[in-house]
Design a protein around this motif. Sequence first.
Motif, PDB file in Angstrom:
ATOM      1  N   ARG A  45       0.850  -1.204   0.000  1.00 45.18           N
ATOM      2  CA  ARG A  45       0.000   0.000   0.000  1.00 45.18           C
ATOM      3  C   ARG A  45       0.885   1.254   0.000  1.00 45.18           C
ATOM      4  NH1 ARG A  45      -4.382  -1.016   4.789  1.00 45.18           N
ATOM      5  NH2 ARG A  45      -4.997  -3.163   4.315  1.00 45.18           N
ATOM      6  N   ASN A  46       1.983   1.205  -0.779  1.00 48.08           N
ATOM      7  CA  ASN A  46       2.896   2.349  -0.908  1.00 48.08           C
ATOM      8  C   ASN A  46       3.597   2.747   0.382  1.00 48.08           C
ATOM      9  OD1 ASN A  46       2.453   2.550  -3.607  1.00 48.08           O
ATOM     10  ND2 ASN A  46       0.592   3.766  -3.316  1.00 48.08           N
ATOM     11  N   PHE A  47       3.560   1.847   1.393  1.00 45.81           N
ATOM     12  CA  PHE A  47       4.380   2.115   2.581  1.00 45.81           C
ATOM     13  C   PHE A  47       5.714   1.388   2.422  1.00 45.81           C
ATOM     14  CE2 PHE A  47       1.493   4.197   5.381  1.00 45.81           C
ATOM     15  CZ  PHE A  47       0.219   3.696   5.103  1.00 45.81           C
ATOM     16  N   ARG A  48       6.789   1.934   2.968  1.00 49.41           N
ATOM     17  CA  ARG A  48       8.064   1.214   3.007  1.00 49.41           C
ATOM     18  C   ARG A  48       8.215   0.590   4.390  1.00 49.41           C
ATOM     19  NH1 ARG A  48      12.776   4.179   2.728  1.00 49.41           N
ATOM     20  NH2 ARG A  48      11.679   5.537   4.190  1.00 49.41           N
ATOM     21  N   ALA A  49       9.050  -0.445   4.502  1.00 45.00           N
ATOM     22  CA  ALA A  49       9.274  -1.097   5.804  1.00 45.00           C
ATOM     23  C   ALA A  49       9.695  -0.064   6.847  1.00 45.00           C
ATOM     24  CB  ALA A  49      10.339  -2.181   5.666  1.00 45.00           C
ATOM     25  N   GLU A  50      10.539   0.887   6.423  1.00 45.46           N
ATOM     26  CA  GLU A  50      11.025   1.876   7.404  1.00 45.46           C
ATOM     27  C   GLU A  50       9.889   2.714   7.974  1.00 45.46           C
ATOM     28  OE1 GLU A  50      14.618   0.710   5.152  1.00 45.46           O
ATOM     29  OE2 GLU A  50      12.521   1.132   4.632  1.00 45.46           O
ATOM     30  N   ASP A  51       8.747   2.812   7.231  1.00 45.09           N
ATOM     31  CA  ASP A  51       7.620   3.636   7.733  1.00 45.09           C
ATOM     32  C   ASP A  51       6.806   2.879   8.775  1.00 45.09           C
ATOM     33  OD1 ASP A  51       6.974   4.349   4.252  1.00 45.09           O
ATOM     34  OD2 ASP A  51       8.366   5.322   5.657  1.00 45.09           O
ATOM     35  N   THR A  54       8.370   0.455  13.024  1.00 49.48           N
ATOM     36  CA  THR A  54       8.917   1.343  14.065  1.00 49.48           C
ATOM     37  C   THR A  54       7.960   1.375  15.256  1.00 49.48           C
ATOM     38  OG1 THR A  54       7.713   3.358  13.435  1.00 49.48           O
ATOM     39  CG2 THR A  54       9.770   2.886  12.235  1.00 49.48           C
ATOM     40  N   PRO A  55       8.496   1.596  16.471  1.00 55.87           N
ATOM     41  CA  PRO A  55       7.613   1.678  17.642  1.00 55.87           C
ATOM     42  C   PRO A  55       6.640   2.856  17.542  1.00 55.87           C
ATOM     43  CG  PRO A  55       9.956   1.982  18.262  1.00 55.87           C
ATOM     44  CD  PRO A  55       9.916   1.676  16.811  1.00 55.87           C
ATOM     45  N   GLU A  56       7.092   3.920  16.873  1.00 59.15           N
ATOM     46  CA  GLU A  56       6.215   5.105  16.716  1.00 59.15           C
ATOM     47  C   GLU A  56       4.997   4.754  15.852  1.00 59.15           C
ATOM     48  OE1 GLU A  56       9.510   5.094  15.981  1.00 59.15           O
ATOM     49  OE2 GLU A  56      10.205   6.130  17.809  1.00 59.15           O
ATOM     50  N   ALA A  57       5.254   4.032  14.736  1.00 53.79           N
ATOM     51  CA  ALA A  57       4.121   3.665  13.857  1.00 53.79           C
ATOM     52  C   ALA A  57       3.139   2.780  14.618  1.00 53.79           C
ATOM     53  CB  ALA A  57       4.647   2.941  12.623  1.00 53.79           C
ATOM     54  N   PHE A  58       3.674   1.858  15.447  1.00 53.85           N
ATOM     55  CA  PHE A  58       2.807   0.933  16.188  1.00 53.85           C
ATOM     56  C   PHE A  58       2.017   1.685  17.256  1.00 53.85           C
ATOM     57  CE2 PHE A  58       1.364  -3.220  17.196  1.00 53.85           C
ATOM     58  CZ  PHE A  58       1.290  -3.338  18.571  1.00 53.85           C
ATOM     59  N   ALA A  59       2.665   2.666  17.908  1.00 60.37           N
ATOM     60  CA  ALA A  59       1.969   3.442  18.946  1.00 60.37           C
ATOM     61  C   ALA A  59       0.859   4.279  18.302  1.00 60.37           C
ATOM     62  CB  ALA A  59       2.969   4.344  19.670  1.00 60.37           C
ATOM     63  N   ARG A  60       1.160   4.805  17.104  1.00 60.04           N
ATOM     64  CA  ARG A  60       0.209   5.695  16.420  1.00 60.04           C
ATOM     65  C   ARG A  60      -0.955   4.897  15.843  1.00 60.04           C
ATOM     66  NH1 ARG A  60       3.734   7.980  13.405  1.00 60.04           N
ATOM     67  NH2 ARG A  60       3.502   6.570  11.619  1.00 60.04           N
ATOM     68  N   ASP A  61      -0.647   3.747  15.223  1.00 64.18           N
ATOM     69  CA  ASP A  61      -1.713   3.004  14.524  1.00 64.18           C
ATOM     70  C   ASP A  61      -1.435   1.505  14.546  1.00 64.18           C
ATOM     71  OD1 ASP A  61      -3.439   3.529  11.320  1.00 64.18           O
ATOM     72  OD2 ASP A  61      -3.680   2.044  12.942  1.00 64.18           O
ATOM     73  N   GLU A  67      -2.058  -5.005  10.293  1.00 68.07           N
ATOM     74  CA  GLU A  67      -2.553  -5.382   8.956  1.00 68.07           C
ATOM     75  C   GLU A  67      -1.387  -5.714   8.045  1.00 68.07           C
ATOM     76  OE1 GLU A  67      -6.456  -2.529   9.054  1.00 68.07           O
ATOM     77  OE2 GLU A  67      -5.154  -2.408   7.268  1.00 68.07           O
ATOM     78  N   TRP A  68      -0.297  -4.917   8.161  1.00 70.73           N
ATOM     79  CA  TRP A  68       0.910  -5.155   7.350  1.00 70.73           C
ATOM     80  C   TRP A  68       1.514  -6.504   7.716  1.00 70.73           C
ATOM     81  CZ3 TRP A  68       6.414  -3.674   8.796  1.00 70.73           C
ATOM     82  CH2 TRP A  68       7.285  -3.879   7.719  1.00 70.73           C
ATOM     83  N   TYR A  69       1.601  -6.801   9.021  1.00 73.17           N
ATOM     84  CA  TYR A  69       2.194  -8.094   9.420  1.00 73.17           C
ATOM     85  C   TYR A  69       1.295  -9.254   9.031  1.00 73.17           C
ATOM     86  CZ  TYR A  69       6.332  -6.102  11.426  1.00 73.17           C
ATOM     87  OH  TYR A  69       7.542  -5.464  11.555  1.00 73.17           O
ATOM     88  N   ASN A  70      -0.040  -9.030   9.113  1.00 72.36           N
ATOM     89  CA  ASN A  70      -0.927 -10.121   8.673  1.00 72.36           C
ATOM     90  C   ASN A  70      -0.741 -10.415   7.185  1.00 72.36           C
ATOM     91  OD1 ASN A  70      -2.341 -11.412  10.688  1.00 72.36           O
ATOM     92  ND2 ASN A  70      -3.919  -9.818  10.819  1.00 72.36           N
ATOM     93  N   TRP A  71      -0.562  -9.349   6.377  1.00 75.25           N
ATOM     94  CA  TRP A  71      -0.327  -9.516   4.939  1.00 75.25           C
ATOM     95  C   TRP A  71       0.941 -10.329   4.729  1.00 75.25           C
ATOM     96  CZ3 TRP A  71       3.624  -6.942   1.912  1.00 75.25           C
ATOM     97  CH2 TRP A  71       3.478  -7.103   0.523  1.00 75.25           C
ATOM     98  N   ARG A  72       1.999 -10.038   5.495  1.00 75.88           N
ATOM     99  CA  ARG A  72       3.279 -10.761   5.315  1.00 75.88           C
ATOM    100  C   ARG A  72       3.198 -12.173   5.864  1.00 75.88           C
ATOM    101  NH1 ARG A  72       7.563  -7.006   7.891  1.00 75.88           N
ATOM    102  NH2 ARG A  72       9.031  -8.613   7.208  1.00 75.88           N
ATOM    103  N   ARG A  73       2.483 -12.340   7.006  1.00 71.15           N
ATOM    104  CA  ARG A  73       2.352 -13.691   7.571  1.00 71.15           C
ATOM    105  C   ARG A  73       1.624 -14.597   6.585  1.00 71.15           C
ATOM    106  NH1 ARG A  73       2.267 -13.735  13.689  1.00 71.15           N
ATOM    107  NH2 ARG A  73       0.449 -15.097  13.637  1.00 71.15           N
TER     108      ARG A  73
END
Length: 241
Positions: A45-51, A54-61, A67-73
């Motif tokens: 979805r046009n996100f990069r792994a670096e986005d 991160t703990p900040e991305a997880f805290a924010r959303d 959803e990203w990890y479910n897609w990869r799993r």
Amino acid sequence: MPERTPIAEVKARLERAKSVTVLTGAGISADSGVATFRGADGLWRNFRAEDLATPEAFARDPRLVWEWYNWRRELIATKRPNPAHHALVEMEKRGRRFWLITQNVDGLHRAAGSEQLSEIHGNIWRVRCTRCGQISENRQVPIPILPSCSVCQGLLRPHIVWFGESLAQRDLEQSYAALESCEVMLIIGTSGVVYPAASFAPVAKQAGAFVAEVNLDPTPNSDLMDVSIRGRASETVPLLL
Ligand code: BV8
Ligand code: ZN
């Protein structure tokens, strides 16, 4: 002595070596169909792994990150080790000191049978409670969002090292011990941009190891390599046995 091919040179060194250390990255799993990070298929979805990693991305959303990890799993659940993973298991069984350091979180080295192994960025099939810290294996595909801890109902996160997070002390100790004591180090399928793993080849070289790279392309560490093997890991690594 006729000029040896790079593969013959590495094979000869491996036969004589009393201790071998291997570092792998996403490139070793590419031939199993697992997308690499910085290749063309590395986006979601046009996100990069670096986005997202991160703990900040997880805290924010946390939902978006899960959803990203479910897609990869879901993708990784259908993938199997390839001949390069199996060749490293064979190399480990040859008795002398052997240690495999992987940056991959896909679990394919473990699935192939590697045991002398440090998964320095974690494992996509492990989750950790953000409240009580309990680590457990979770193979649900998809994992229900948002997953909660069976012990304390805290929010679960992937047991993966995100950008800005430090690697586990035990993994760092095992890795540096293996880098400083090896006679030969193989660096397979990594772009050499993520630290501290990108500094591992220089550490081994500094300690006197013969270092060889297996990659489709040159990397920032290529200049320090004694040998660079250009090719697909699934085709070239089995030839080193
Ligand atoms: C830390 C989990 C400190 C996520 C991952 C500026 C300068 C230096 C460092 C930094 C900096 N800014 C920030 C940092 C630190 C940062 C970092 O290095 N950032 C980079 C982007 C510059 N590092 C960190 O944050 C690390 N922690 O430094 O902590 C600290 C200390 C104390 C206290 C607090 C903090 C944590 C890094 C771990 C990040 N997590 N993964 C997830 O996966 O969900 S990293 C991620 O990239 C993956 O794990 C992946 O393994 C890793 C590296 O990528 P590669 O494996 O190399 O894959 P890539 O796609 O890049 O390359 C594939 C290669 O294979 C290519 O070369 C290609 O040619 C080749 N290839 C392809 N097909 C084949 C092939 N080769 C052979 N055969 C084929 N068929
Ligand atoms: Zn808990």
